[in-house]
Design a protein around this motif. Structure first.
Motif, PDB file in Angstrom:
ATOM      1  N   ALA A  55      50.096  54.665  81.120  1.00 32.56           N
ATOM      2  CA  ALA A  55      50.699  53.848  80.069  1.00 32.56           C
ATOM      3  C   ALA A  55      51.876  53.035  80.591  1.00 32.56           C
ATOM      4  N   THR A  56      52.532  53.571  81.629  1.00 30.81           N
ATOM      5  CA  THR A  56      53.677  52.863  82.209  1.00 30.81           C
ATOM      6  C   THR A  56      53.277  51.475  82.702  1.00 30.81           C
ATOM      7  N   GLN A  57      52.045  51.367  83.183  1.00 35.36           N
ATOM      8  CA  GLN A  57      51.572  50.049  83.632  1.00 35.36           C
ATOM      9  C   GLN A  57      51.737  49.017  82.523  1.00 35.36           C
ATOM     10  N   TRP A  58      51.396  49.435  81.288  1.00 32.03           N
ATOM     11  CA  TRP A  58      51.481  48.487  80.178  1.00 32.03           C
ATOM     12  C   TRP A  58      52.925  48.154  79.836  1.00 32.03           C
ATOM     13  N   THR A  59      53.786  49.159  79.974  1.00 31.71           N
ATOM     14  CA  THR A  59      55.204  48.891  79.762  1.00 31.71           C
ATOM     15  C   THR A  59      55.714  47.877  80.780  1.00 31.71           C
ATOM     16  N   ILE A  60      55.310  48.081  82.040  1.00 28.16           N
ATOM     17  CA  ILE A  60      55.744  47.156  83.090  1.00 28.16           C
ATOM     18  C   ILE A  60      55.192  45.755  82.832  1.00 28.16           C
ATOM     19  N   LEU A  61      53.919  45.722  82.469  1.00 28.95           N
ATOM     20  CA  LEU A  61      53.285  44.425  82.248  1.00 28.95           C
ATOM     21  C   LEU A  61      53.954  43.685  81.085  1.00 28.95           C
ATOM     22  N   LEU A  62      54.208  44.430  80.014  1.00 27.51           N
ATOM     23  CA  LEU A  62      54.861  43.828  78.848  1.00 27.51           C
ATOM     24  C   LEU A  62      56.276  43.352  79.202  1.00 27.51           C
ATOM     25  N   SER A  63      56.994  44.162  79.981  1.00 25.40           N
ATOM     26  CA  SER A  63      58.351  43.770  80.403  1.00 25.40           C
ATOM     27  C   SER A  63      58.299  42.486  81.214  1.00 25.40           C
ATOM     28  N   LEU A  64      57.371  42.443  82.169  1.00 26.98           N
ATOM     29  CA  LEU A  64      57.264  41.258  83.018  1.00 26.98           C
ATOM     30  C   LEU A  64      56.929  40.026  82.185  1.00 26.98           C
ATOM     31  N   ALA A  65      55.952  40.182  81.298  1.00 31.96           N
ATOM     32  CA  ALA A  65      55.539  39.043  80.472  1.00 31.96           C
ATOM     33  C   ALA A  65      56.712  38.559  79.622  1.00 31.96           C
ATOM     34  N   ALA A  66      57.435  39.515  79.027  1.00 34.19           N
ATOM     35  CA  ALA A  66      58.567  39.148  78.179  1.00 34.19           C
ATOM     36  C   ALA A  66      59.659  38.482  79.005  1.00 34.19           C
ATOM     37  N   PHE A  67      59.865  39.000  80.207  1.00 35.41           N
ATOM     38  CA  PHE A  67      60.934  38.450  81.039  1.00 35.41           C
ATOM     39  C   PHE A  67      60.591  37.042  81.508  1.00 35.41           C
ATOM     40  N   VAL A  68      59.344  36.870  81.944  1.00 36.95           N
ATOM     41  CA  VAL A  68      58.922  35.540  82.393  1.00 36.95           C
ATOM     42  C   VAL A  68      58.960  34.556  81.213  1.00 36.95           C
ATOM     43  N   GLY A  69      58.417  34.991  80.069  1.00 37.85           N
ATOM     44  CA  GLY A  69      58.434  34.141  78.880  1.00 37.85           C
ATOM     45  C   GLY A  69      59.857  33.819  78.459  1.00 37.85           C
ATOM     46  N   GLY A  70      60.691  34.854  78.410  1.00 35.43           N
ATOM     47  CA  GLY A  70      62.081  34.679  77.985  1.00 35.43           C
ATOM     48  C   GLY A  70      62.839  33.746  78.912  1.00 35.43           C
TER      49      GLY A  70
END
Lengths: 216, 242
Positions: free
Chosen positions: A16-31
């Protein structure tokens, strides 16, 4: 009832951590992208544009991230836009992240002495040339440490996506707890994984701060 | 024709009337020192001449062209007006050489090699040829100010505006900067300086402008004005600084 060994718990959490990392990255890049655009807009010194950016920042800094997520997820579906938990999470985290980064970066640009703008202007550089050659190279150095530092908030913010049903670290933790009734073990492990993600970022931010502090 | 002409220039900061009708006429090759107490409007006057500050009434012309704060105008102005600041304002993320080459390459579209040659020549002129690859923070205040002068000179300006350029320096470093200015004056550069260096104003300058309460209170030949001031205000001021 299925028995969960410690190995099962940990392997499920790590997955599940993979999804947390992926979501963090996506949010950070988007942000970061949205914040860049807003910073550029703000620097144009058009007072109407500046007011809009200001309102945006106040709005997203002044309301809980969870409400923003609810509005994105439930609100948009009410309006007839089908939106997945994943998209709603990315959208709201992007808005949230950008609102904070714009403020952080504004501070970084404002710390540069006014004389830098004036000297550049007196040498005949245009506004954009001044930004590109004088202001941004210096502001980026200052901004790096607080930006990386803020990414810790983004990682922790992704936990809220569990509430709208996105399956990431916290959500899987809740599910495992429901199955095992061992909240202390499960949530301690979840917390530990978040810490393992965030602590290196904090350290890196501190390292950057030191590095650029010395060279200036 | 005069190089710089100010006609009844008024400047307000909100309700604060900072410049109250300034008339000034400066010929090419002149060295004009603007003196006066702090708050008398000296620096503001200088900053109006190159469009860093807006003025509300009157007119300023430079080489016959009107001065405004429009971005395009200021950029054209930059080609004929150089400005040196009290705090040097070198770009800390660039080497000395890059500081000087920046505007010639970007604004004048010179090639890197051409700009480097100009930069080296200008550094030589201010006595810092060996500092081409140093970063500003490694230099003393006096050296930084000389680099700032070289940076302005690289754009071959017609007039150099100096805003209290020795005020932020340690006393022992003031001389090296003034020496560079003196050399420029001898070469015929037009200089307009806001300064507290009375000796320099008297010995190198042609003309002194004494400002008081936003007006040109008294002006004239530098030696004459400083040795026999007419107004009480100037007498008081000279008494206080000497």
């Amino acid at each position: 009832m299925i028995q969960f060994s410690n190995y099962d718990i940990i392997s499920n959490l790590l997955f599940a951590t993979q999804w947390t990392i992926l979501l963090s990255l996506a949010a950070f890049v988007g942000g970061t992208s949205v914040a860049l655009a807003l910073t550029a807009a703000r620097l144009t010194r058009n007072s109407l544009v500046q007011k809009c950016v200001h309102l945006y920042v106040e709005l997203f800094q002044g309301t809980p991230l969870l409400m923003q997520m609810f509005l994105c997820f439930f609100g948009l579906s009410m309006l007839g836009y089908e939106i997945s938990a994943w998209s709603a999470a990315i959208l709201s985290l992007t808005l949230f992240t950008s609102a904070f980064l714009v403020e952080i970066w504004r501070g970084c640009i404002d710390t540069l002495p006014k004389g830098q703008w004036e000297a550049s202007r007196c040498l005949g550089l245009s506004f954009l040339q001044t930004l590109r050659f004088i202001i941004l190279p210096q502001a980026i150095r200052v901004a790096l440490a607080p930006t990386v530092g803020f990414s810790v908030q983004v990682v922790k913010g992704t936990a809220l996506a569990s509430i709208i049903g996105f399956v990431e670290l916290t959500k899987v933790g809740t599910m495992l707890n429901n199955a095992t009734f061992e909240p202390f073990k499960v949530f301690a492990l979840v917390a530990l994984i978040y810490f393992a993600l965030c602590y290196p970022l904090s350290l890196y931010s501190k390292h950057l701060e030191k590095k650029f502090h010395v060279s200036r | 024709m005069s190089l710089v002409n100010l006609h009844q220039v008024h400047k307000y900061y909100g309700d604060n009337h900072v410049l109250k009708g300034i008339d000034l006429d400066i010929q090419a090759g002149e060295v004009v020192s603007i003196i006066g107490k702090s708050g008398s409007g000296k620096s503001t006057l200088l900053r109006c001449i190159n469009g860093l500050e807006e003025y509300q009434q009157g007119g300023i012309t430079l080489d016959g062209k009107e001065v405004t704060t429009e971005d395009i105008q200021v950029r054209c102005l930059a080609l004929s007006v150089g400005m040196i600041f009290q705090n040097f304002n070198l770009f800390p993320h660039m080497t000395v050489g890059e500081n000087i080459m920046l505007a010639p390459t970007i604004v004048l579209k010179k090639s890197k090699a051409e700009a480097a040659a100009v930069a080296k020549a200008m550094l030589e002129k201010v006595g810092l040829a060996e500092k081409f690859d140093s970063y500003p923070e490694k230099l003393s205040g006096g050296q930084q100010q000389r680099v700032a002068i070289a940076r302005a000179l690289a754009m071959s300006p017609k007039v150099l505006l100096c805003d209290e350029i020795t005020s932020a320096l340690d006393p022992e470093l003031v001389g090296e900067v003034l020496k560079v200015l003196e050399q420029l004056a001898q070469e015929g550069m037009t200089l307009i300086l806001v300064t507290h260096e009375m000796n320099f104003a008297r010995d190198v300058g042609n003309r002194v402008v004494f400002m008081h309460q936003g007006k040109v209170w008294e002006e004239g030949d530098s030696k004459q004005l400083l040795s026999s001031p007419q107004t009480d205000e100037l007498k008081q001021f000279i008494g206080a600084v000497l």
